[in-house]
Design a protein around this motif. Structure first.
Motif: not given
Ligand SMILES: Cc1cc2nc3c(=O)[nH]c(=O)nc-3n(C[C@H](O)[C@H](O)[C@H](O)COP(=O)(O)OP(=O)(O)OC[C@H]3O[C@@H](n4cnc5c(N)ncnc54)[C@H](O)[C@@H]3O)c2cc1C
Ligand SMILES: Cc1cc2nc3c(=O)[nH]c(=O)nc-3n(C[C@H](O)[C@H](O)[C@H](O)COP(=O)(O)OP(=O)(O)OC[C@H]3O[C@@H](n4cnc5c(N)ncnc54)[C@H](O)[C@@H]3O)c2cc1C
Ligand code: SF4
Ligand code: SF4
Lengths: 371, 430, 540
Positions: B199-207
């Motif tokens: 139940s997670t969102g974006c991993c953060g790579v794009p950020s």
């Protein structure tokens, strides 16, 4: 090759220098499933892989076989080496000296002063760390020291420079690979020079990936011999050798794990089960029946004992003379007792011997035993 | 901020060999790009001297890690560049654009509230022109289609009792390819796992790629906390997207290193994260890989492209080896470098030409191979390949799933992102 | 035959300062240096512009001198000084009584200082050990010794003074107890020459004793060797001192992109043939690690040592190196030994070079009947920066390249900007570690500069080329080619130059037996020794 996805191999070869690549090829040629793990490419970026054979001769066990294997290997890879054990040639360097070699890739082999009468050393406008005037002057002096009468003239050609770019060998190398127009431009610029000489010596720029076809094309078009002089890093001819060998080895089934240093050898009760690679997240474990350590000069610390030497079949032994693990072999500069002058020759010989040993083919390395 | 001791050392490791430069795809594609050696260890010495070294060029780094792999001396080259990128001063328009590109999750959520409208408007030429003018997003590209996120943990009744694994879908699968997500779950079940969806969102790579480490920090914290329970209970985490996988394995630990508690958690997550194919290879080594494939009725000629973030995980080529076992499949590893897309990089107007130039070698290799489809596990690589060659590009999991002789409906998947998913013929040789 | 009024022997900071001072007083002078500027202690020192803190407790007089000079040099040579500030760190191992003593002494002398808590200090310098007690601030700074020496000389030469490099004085001509001139040898060509003059100033640092002997007088100098380690990158942004009685390896000075740890203190027979043992390096690192733990893992690029020329008259010669006063001695040999026209200046510190020069020049002026007072404390060593040139440079060069060039070149940046505009290829960065452009390289090798570089090492002193991690392996080659191209050297000379240069670079690394620099050194040797068949004997 068996069709399974598995991290177990017949042999793991650690190190992608001359020694590692040679043993990978040798092992794969005997049908082994080979993993080549390495923290990076070997020392190719500094030179061209030229081989000088010192303190060895055709009687040195396995040497003739190993050299023949290496010449064949490089030929299949499209960057064939010429030469033989007892041959001595001299190829030019950016210091305007001659390096003595026994084997050299075809794109350097013709640099020997005995092979030509008129040589043009050709610089490229803006490529400031290659000074054709300097090199030509020094080569002329050194050639006469060698008793050769070849005449050296310095020339400079101008090539188009892309906006924002400062000319460098890497840039030219990429363009030689990627842009047919660039290759033609180069040919056209060299053409007027070629008609007056029998050899053009130019900085190493003829592509990082090009093979015999791409380079001999230029020679044919010009109608004279070509010899590349490797520049300060990056040495394009050296990188080419690495790239071509890598592509070839992949083709014959060698599995590459490039970019990850070995963290630990998994040695238990006198046998090496495999290695742990320093990979993201957690160490990647790869197992094998045999391990060949070809990790270069500064990698002795991988072995569990601080001081070690080698048996005649190239297995590392600890200070008491006991074999550290009976399925570990070592090749190349890690053997440490090799003079750097003959570094590549030893790397080829020991790499070949180890690769064969992994396949159960007995070959002996008598020269470098320290034990 | 110089707390990362590991990097302190890694900077010192540089021997100036230039191996990194020779491996960098942007150096190949852009004549004036200063290269990883300069942007990384070389300028880092100056940065630490206190000299202003900010340069637009850090924005051109694809974050592909090829320099890290090439470096024989373990310099964290791309990490040094990523930090410089995070500190880079942007012009306002770029800031706005990069704000959105850094938050695909948010963009995804907004767009999927009414996906039809979004897809319609993203597809419209004038809209894309406007985006080009105001947000500097290239009009050359189509935007991926958004669908309603409905990826859920499979119904317990239907499940076999296997090892518990947690599937981390990441935003692309969540918002753009939920269908693929369902197929991944199915594949896991077929191989004896009991999957559930994180139940997670974006991993953060794009950020991170857009120089927004604050946003990445938030994402990392949320993700780490939400997956801890499962990992503590012994479950492994599975990703099907190589960028998410790489992030889970390295990025979280980097981002959270200043907080000892979160750092420990991140390390634990990292140690238990598996790429889907990596997991299946481990399963094969344990003798549990499901090879009950349907017999081949035709040959399927595939070309495999290993995404950069797959290569940089050091797990070999698991998909290539898995698919080679499928009856009828002929697969060639292209090994032709980086595709040039690098997530959101290729969407940026000023980077578009570089992106396409980088991909040139890969495009040529694909055309020369002329496969029925290209398989690659990264969604943005797929986009780039389709955009650059016109060849269909799909996730290898699809091919594998289709190979099984199950009565599961043969999945049709199109990577054509112009509009709503449509049924068309799909790589299968069964 | 050349004639001048004053000959100065020794192109260190002191000699350079004297040349400048004399030129301001319009006294014609020639400075003779046996090698290149800053060849002695000046080029081998820590580059710490002392605030006086180090001497506060023991030698208030010296501390005051330093404090005063610290302010003056920041004012007259801002381009040579990086006002980093400094910390005196209170380590838990050390005597807390000293901390208070130190603080009180500084207050008394007037050295501005502030108490910092451990947290505050760690906030400023995260690489300090976490268990420190606290720290004090002080106005320590880093001074670029090469630029400082160069600026003094250039300014003097611009006013008509003369500077000759590679001229070794080997005799002082004395007739009836009076100096008539000096005999010297050009060490590059081997030619002998003579300058006639009225006065000779001996500013030969560690060589002062030897030079004095040429005039038949005694100048007892104790040579106290100090070894320094250069680290690849800055581990602190301020000067870090250990707050205790001065000892070994208790100062870390950030200097350009690197930082320098030192020093040791060992009495040696003379200023030449200095060696460093691996044990000495280990010793320095071990001590240094107590102050900055990251040193344990950081990369050492190079070690070097210099000698502090300590004036040691017989009465105190039994004392150890650090006990002898770091103050300086001005010896008027006319009044001591009755040798007219010969003066020696020894001892002191880099920080007080100007003060030393002033003392000498006051004496010399008096003797020559010149009444011009000293003005070196107020005349800027270099015109203020040329903002317009810098803005143009930013259009042509990457920011760090432009910034570094500007720091080194000051107003002369214009020349480089002009050259790059004419030949854009000159924008190429030839020394990547130190960001030196081809334009700057050609400038220091060319005739446009007042004091041209004659060897590749000279280029380094002027530009820092070869001072980074590769230690000249790649940039040295480029510098050689530049010299060839500019016809400073023939092809054969260029090769010989390069060979010598590499030798010297290798030597400085050869004592380091750990870490990446070992690999870097082997690489350099393999590259030139093996691949290029060059310098074969040395190539292992
Ligand atoms: C600048 C230079 C010029 C030279 N010129 C010549 C010449 O002209 N002629 C000549 O004969 N010889 C020359 N030599 C010597 C010659 O290159 C070497 O002796 C020979 O190539 C050694 O080959 P190798 O394969 O044993 O080691 P290397 O080429 O050093 O390769 C070692 C490999 O191991 C990898 N590795 C290291 N540690 C690990 C680890 N922990 N885990 C995984 N992988 C690891 C490295 O990344 C590398 O790929 C030169 C050497 C240098 C440095
Ligand atoms: C390791 C170390 C660290 C130090 N750190 C600091 C510091 O941080 N701060 C500070 O203020 N001070 C420091 N010092 C002290 C400082 O370096 C010296 O006091 C100062 O540089 C001396 O300068 P000088 O010009 O008197 O002598 P030198 O710099 O030694 O100059 C003497 C010159 O005379 C030349 N010469 C000798 N004989 C002849 C001849 N016959 N003909 C022609 N030329 C000749 C030599 O080549 C030399 O260049 C340090 C000293 C050492 C050794
Ligand atoms: S991460 Fe990739 S694009 Fe960036 S510098 Fe490294 S190799 Fe080049
Ligand atoms: S590959 Fe590594 S060691 Fe070589 S230049 Fe790049 S960062 Fe430095």
């Amino acid at each position: 090759m068996s069709n399974v996805a598995s991290n177990h191999f017949d042999v793991i070869i650690a190190g992608a220098g001359v020694a590692g690549l040679t043993s990978a090829a040798a092992a794969a040629s005997r049908g082994l499933r080979v993993a080549l793990v390495s923290s990076g490419p070997g020392t190719f970026v500094f030179g061209a892989g030229c081989v000088e054979i010192q303190n060895m001769n055709s009687k040195t066990p396995s040497l003739a076989e190993a050299i023949a294997f290496f010449c064949k290997l490089t030929d299949l890879a499209g960057c064939g080496f010429y030469g033989a054990i007892d041959e001595h040639r001299y190829i030019p360097t950016i210091l305007g000296s001659f390096q003595a070699v026994s084997l050299a890739p075809f794109y350097m082999w013709n640099g020997d002063p005995s092979a030509s009468n008129e040589v043009a050393v050709v610089g490229i406008k803006g490529l400031s760390s290659f000074n054709s005037q300097f090199i030509a002057e020094r080569l002329a002096t050194h050639a006469s020291d060698l008793g050769q009468s070849a005449a050296y003239v310095a020339k400079e050609i101008a090539l188009s420079v892309e906006p924002g770019a400062i000319p460098g060998t890497l840039r030219f190398g990429h363009r030689y690979d990627r842009e047919p127009r660039f290759r033609e431009e180069l040919r056209n610029a060299l053409k007027p020079i070629a008609s007056n000489v029998d050899l053009i010596a130019l900085p190493g720029i003829l592509g990082l990936k090009s093979g015999r076809k791409e380079i001999e094309w230029l020679e044919r078009e010009l109608g004279c011999m070509i010899c590349e002089i490797p520049t300060l890093p990056p040495s394009i001819p050296g990188l080419r050798l690495f790239n071509r060998l890598e592509v070839h080895l992949r083709k014959i089934g060698v599995e590459f794990f490039l970019g990850f240093p070995i963290q630990q050898l998994l040695i238990k009760e006198g046998r090496c089960k495999g290695v742990l690679l320093e990979t993201p997240g957690r160490p990647q474990k790869i197992t094998s029946e045999t391990l060949i350590l070809a990790t270069g000069q500064f990698s002795g610390k991988l072995l569990p004992t601080p001081s070690f030497s080698f048996t005649t079949d190239l297995r590392p032994v600890d200070s008491t003379g006991a074999v550290i693990a009976d399925n570990i072999f070592a090749a190349g500069a890690i053997l440490q007792n090799t003079p750097a002058h003959a570094g590549n020759a030893i790397a080829i010989l020991t790499g070949y011997v180890c690769g064969m040993a992994a396949a159960g083919v007995g070959a002996q390395y008598a020269q470098g035993s320290q034990g | 901020m110089r707390k990362d001791r590991k990097d302190e050392v890694s900077l010192d490791n540089c021997l100036k060999c230039t191996d990194c430069n020779t491996a960098c795809p942007v150096v190949t594609a852009h004549p004036a790009y200063p290269g990883p050696k300069r942007l990384g260890p070389e300028l880092e010495r100056m940065r630490r001297e206190g000299i202003e070294c900010d340069t637009e060029w850090v924005e051109y780094c694809l974050g592909c890690h090829r320099c890290d792999l090439a470096c024989p001396n373990q310099v964290n080259v791309s990490e040094l560049i990523a930090r410089a990128k995070a500190a880079h001063k942007k012009t306002p328009v770029r800031r706005l654009r990069d704000f959105w590109l850094a938050r695909p999750g948010l963009l995804g959520k907004l767009n999927t509230i009414v996906p039809e409208v979004t897809n319609f408007s993203l597809g419209l030429k004038p809209v894309r022109k406007l985006m080009s003018m105001f947000m500097k997003i290239t009009p050359e590209r189509k935007f991926p289609a958004y669908t309603k996120p409905d990826l859920r943990t499979p119904n317990v009744v239907a499940m076999n009792k296997g090892e518990r694994v947690v599937f981390f879908p990441g935003c692309f699968i969540q918002y753009n390819q939920p269908e693929l997500g369902r197929r991944v779950l199915e594949l896991l079940e077929l191989n004896g796992f009991q999957p559930e969806v994180a139940s997670t969102g974006c991993c953060g790579v794009p950020s991170l790629a857009n120089g927004n480490s604050e946003e990445a920090y938030k994402r990392a914290t949320a993700n780490v906390n939400s997956m801890m329970e499962a990992v503590n209970s012994g479950a492994r985490i599975v990703t099907a997207c190589s960028s998410c996988g790489h992030m889970l394995k390295t990025g979280f630990a980097h981002l959270l290193e200043d907080d000892p508690d979160l750092a420990t958690k991140a390390a634990k997550i990292a140690a238990n994260t598996y790429d889907l194919a990596e997991l299946l290879v481990a399963q094969q080594d344990a003798g549990k890989f499901n090879t009950r494939f349907a017999p081949a009725t035709a040959t399927l000629k595939l070309a495999y492209h290993a995404p950069c973030h797959q290569k940089s995980q050091g797990i070999g080529r698991p998909w290539y080896h898995l698919l080679r076992q499928v009856p009828g499949v002929e697969i060639e590893d292209l090994n032709a470098g980086c595709c040039g897309m690098s997530g959101t990089f290729g969407f940026k107007e000023e980077k578009y030409p570089v992106s396409m130039e980088v991909g040139g070698e890969l495009f040529a290799a694909i055309s020369a191979t002329a496969p029925q489809a290209v398989v690659t596990e990264c969604a943005t690589c797929q986009m780039q390949i389709e955009h650059g060659t016109g060849f269909k590009a799909v996730h290898p999991a699809i091919v594998l799933l289709n190979a099984y002789a199950t009565d599961a409906k043969q999945y049709s998947f199109t990577a054509d992102t112009s509009g709503k998913p449509k049924d068309d013929n799909m790589p299968s040789c069964a | 035959m050349e004639r001048t009024q004053v000959v100065i022997i020794g192109g260190g900071a002191t000699g350079a300062g004297i040349l400048w001072d004399l030129s301001l007083r319009q006294i014609p002078a020639v400075l003779l240096e046996q090698k290149d500027l800053a060849n002695g202690a000046t080029g081998r020192c820590h580059g710490l512009l002392h605030s006086g803190g180090r001497y506060a407790v023991k030698d208030a007089e010296a501390a005051k001198e330093c404090l005063e000079e610290n302010k003056i040099i920041k004012h007259i040579a801002p381009h040579c000084v990086e006002a980093t500030g400094g910390l005196f760190v209170k380590c838990h191992q050390d005597d807390p009584k000293f901390f208070d003593q130190w603080f009180d002494s500084c207050k008394h002398i007037g050295i501005s200082t502030k108490r910092l808590s451990a947290d505050e200090a760690l906030e400023l310098e995260p690489n300090l050990p976490p268990d420190i007690v606290g720290a004090f601030t002080c106005p320590d700074a880093h001074v670029d010794v090469f630029q400082l020496t160069l600026s003094n000389i250039e300014s003097a030469v611009a006013r008509g003074a003369k500077f000759k490099t590679y001229c070794q004085v080997n005799a002082i001509d004395i007739d009836h107890g009076k100096v008539k001139g000096v005999r010297y040898r050009d060490t590059l060509t081997g030619e002998q020459d003579y300058i006639s003059c009225d006065m000779v100033i001996n500013a030969a640092g560690g060589w002062a004793e030897k030079v004095a002997q040429m005039a038949g007088v005694e100048v007892p100098v104790r040579c106290d060797k100090g070894t320094l380690l250069v680290l690849n990158h800055r581990l602190s942004s301020r000067v870090i001192n250990r707050c205790r009685k001065p000892g070994d390896a208790d100062i870390l000075v950030p200097a350009g992109p690197v930082c320098i740890l030192g020093t040791s203190s060992i009495t040696v027979p003379g200023p030449e043939g200095l060696t460093v043992s691996p044990e000495e390096i280990q010793y320095l690192l071990r001590l240094g690690t107590e102050l900055v733990p990251a040193l344990a893992e950081a990369r050492v690029l190079r070690s070097f040592s210099g000698v502090r020329p300590l004036y040691a008259p017989k009465s105190v010669s039994g004392a150890g190196g650090r006990e002898i006063s770091r103050g300086f001695a001005l010896l008027d040999h006319e009044s001591i030994e009755n040798v007219k026209g010969f003066v020696s200046i020894v001892g002191g510190k880099l920080t007080t070079y100007r003060l030393m020069a002033k003392a000498v020049c006051d004496l010399v002026s008096k003797k020559l009947g010149v009444h011009e007072p000293c003005s070196t404390h107020e005349v800027l060593l270099r015109p203020r920066r040329d903002k317009a040139a810098f803005q143009t440079a930013l259009l042509l060069l990457a920011r760090p390249v432009a910034e570094k060039a500007e720091r080194r070149l000051g107003a002369n940046l214009v020349k480089i900007v002009k050259a790059i505009k004419e030949r854009p290829e000159l924008a190429e960065v030839v020394c990547e570690c130190e960001q030196v452009t081809r334009a700057e390289l050609e400038y220091v090798l060319g005739d446009e500069t007042l004091i041209p570089a004659k060897t590749i090492t000279d280029v380094g002193r002027r530009t820092r080329l070869g001072f980074g991690p590769c230690q000249g392996t790649f940039c040295g080659y480029r510098a050689m080619l530049a010299g060839f191209q500019m016809q400073r050297w023939s092809a054969a000379e260029a090769c010989a130059q390069f060979e010598q240069y590499l030798d010297e670079r290798w030597k400085g690394q050869s004592w380091i037996n750990q870490g990446k620099q070992v690999e870097q050194l082997y690489l350099s040797r393999d590259l030139f020794g093996v691949s290029y068949n060059f310098h074969e004997e040395e190539g292992r």
